[in-house]
Design a protein around this motif. Sequence first.
Motif, PDB file in Angstrom:
ATOM      1  N   ILE A  89      36.882  49.870  48.402  1.00 45.56           N
ATOM      2  CA  ILE A  89      37.707  50.182  47.242  1.00 45.56           C
ATOM      3  C   ILE A  89      38.395  51.518  47.507  1.00 45.56           C
ATOM      4  O   ILE A  89      37.920  52.327  48.309  1.00 45.56           O
ATOM      5  N   ASN A  90      39.524  51.746  46.853  1.00 40.10           N
ATOM      6  CA  ASN A  90      40.208  53.033  46.902  1.00 40.10           C
ATOM      7  C   ASN A  90      40.319  53.578  45.488  1.00 40.10           C
ATOM      8  O   ASN A  90      39.894  52.950  44.525  1.00 40.10           O
ATOM      9  N   GLY A  91      40.901  54.744  45.354  1.00 40.80           N
ATOM     10  CA  GLY A  91      41.143  55.295  44.021  1.00 40.80           C
ATOM     11  C   GLY A  91      39.928  55.954  43.405  1.00 40.80           C
ATOM     12  O   GLY A  91      38.997  56.388  44.093  1.00 40.80           O
ATOM     13  N   LYS A  92      39.913  55.975  42.088  1.00 40.08           N
ATOM     14  CA  LYS A  92      38.909  56.747  41.358  1.00 40.08           C
ATOM     15  C   LYS A  92      37.489  56.202  41.498  1.00 40.08           C
ATOM     16  O   LYS A  92      36.517  56.915  41.252  1.00 40.08           O
ATOM     17  N   GLU A 138      42.221  43.037  47.730  1.00 37.92           N
ATOM     18  CA  GLU A 138      41.475  44.171  47.192  1.00 37.92           C
ATOM     19  C   GLU A 138      41.661  44.336  45.692  1.00 37.92           C
ATOM     20  O   GLU A 138      42.682  43.955  45.120  1.00 37.92           O
ATOM     21  N   GLN A 139      40.644  44.916  45.064  1.00 36.74           N
ATOM     22  CA  GLN A 139      40.735  45.274  43.660  1.00 36.74           C
ATOM     23  C   GLN A 139      41.760  46.397  43.501  1.00 36.74           C
ATOM     24  O   GLN A 139      42.147  47.058  44.457  1.00 36.74           O
ATOM     25  N   LEU A 140      42.198  46.623  42.268  1.00 41.62           N
ATOM     26  CA  LEU A 140      43.037  47.785  42.030  1.00 41.62           C
ATOM     27  C   LEU A 140      42.248  49.054  42.319  1.00 41.62           C
ATOM     28  O   LEU A 140      41.059  49.109  42.031  1.00 41.62           O
ATOM     29  N   PRO A 141      42.902  50.054  42.924  1.00 41.36           N
ATOM     30  CA  PRO A 141      44.327  50.124  43.228  1.00 41.36           C
ATOM     31  C   PRO A 141      44.702  49.321  44.471  1.00 41.36           C
ATOM     32  O   PRO A 141      43.904  49.167  45.392  1.00 41.36           O
ATOM     33  N   GLN A 142      45.928  48.827  44.470  1.00 41.70           N
ATOM     34  CA  GLN A 142      46.505  48.132  45.612  1.00 41.70           C
ATOM     35  C   GLN A 142      47.729  48.898  46.094  1.00 41.70           C
ATOM     36  O   GLN A 142      48.439  49.507  45.291  1.00 41.70           O
ATOM     37  N   ARG A 143      47.973  48.841  47.405  1.00 41.96           N
ATOM     38  CA  ARG A 143      49.152  49.500  47.976  1.00 41.96           C
ATOM     39  C   ARG A 143      50.072  48.446  48.574  1.00 41.96           C
ATOM     40  O   ARG A 143      49.652  47.632  49.396  1.00 41.96           O
ATOM     41  N   TRP A 144      51.348  48.488  48.166  1.00 41.66           N
ATOM     42  CA  TRP A 144      52.350  47.547  48.628  1.00 41.66           C
ATOM     43  C   TRP A 144      53.509  48.301  49.247  1.00 41.66           C
ATOM     44  O   TRP A 144      54.019  49.264  48.676  1.00 41.66           O
TER      45      TRP A 144
END
Length: 220
Positions: A89-92, A138-144
């Motif tokens: 996962i990324n983000g918080k 992937e779950q949020l966050p996602q990078r596009w």
Amino acid sequence: MDYHPFIPDTYSKAGQLLLKKVFGNNMANVMQNEIGRHLIWLSTGCGADIENDPVFVQAGLLTVARSCSDPFTEGGSLMAPYYDMYNHINGKRLNTFIQRIQERFKVTASKDIKAGEQIYNSYGSGTVSHLTHYGFVEQLPQRWMFNIPEIEGESQHMIGFDLDEDEAGNVFLEWMIDNRPNAEDILFLRTSELKRLEVLYDEILKDVESLPIEEESAIL
């Protein structure tokens, strides 16, 4: 034999075709994450008989999906079973950071982790590459990321954004600082990519009905 039900390399032909339609021609990082490249590597790089040696292929794709980059070999990868247990996962919600010390991975909590709370690792950024390499959306966050063709004399370039959600569950978009779009870029996304996906949506809903559930879930 079902080699690995989640990597797009092993999707049905119909599933691969539909996924390529979703990717389109302007989504960045698709070429280097081309569907089928892992099977080509197994065949040409490892000498695997793709058609007649399913055990070799299964082992190879398992290694692809579960390995991590090798800090001691340039361009290499390795299997680290205990380290491999951490989901991405990324983000918080990312709650660890990784250090590679000599021949060890050191995983350290970056915030307080409650008993029973999942411990996450980051496999890097890029929603397309996570799907084609690891086999999951992937779950949020996602990078596009998107390639913007030459427009009104401006050279081809790349723009990108992250999709994330706030504490109330509202999804929001945040442009990447180094790949921030201008007005022409946003207009292109709206009139080209967004329109293309809107037109494709009904076709997707119709075609996924005949696909295996793993493919249907990933594509939708």
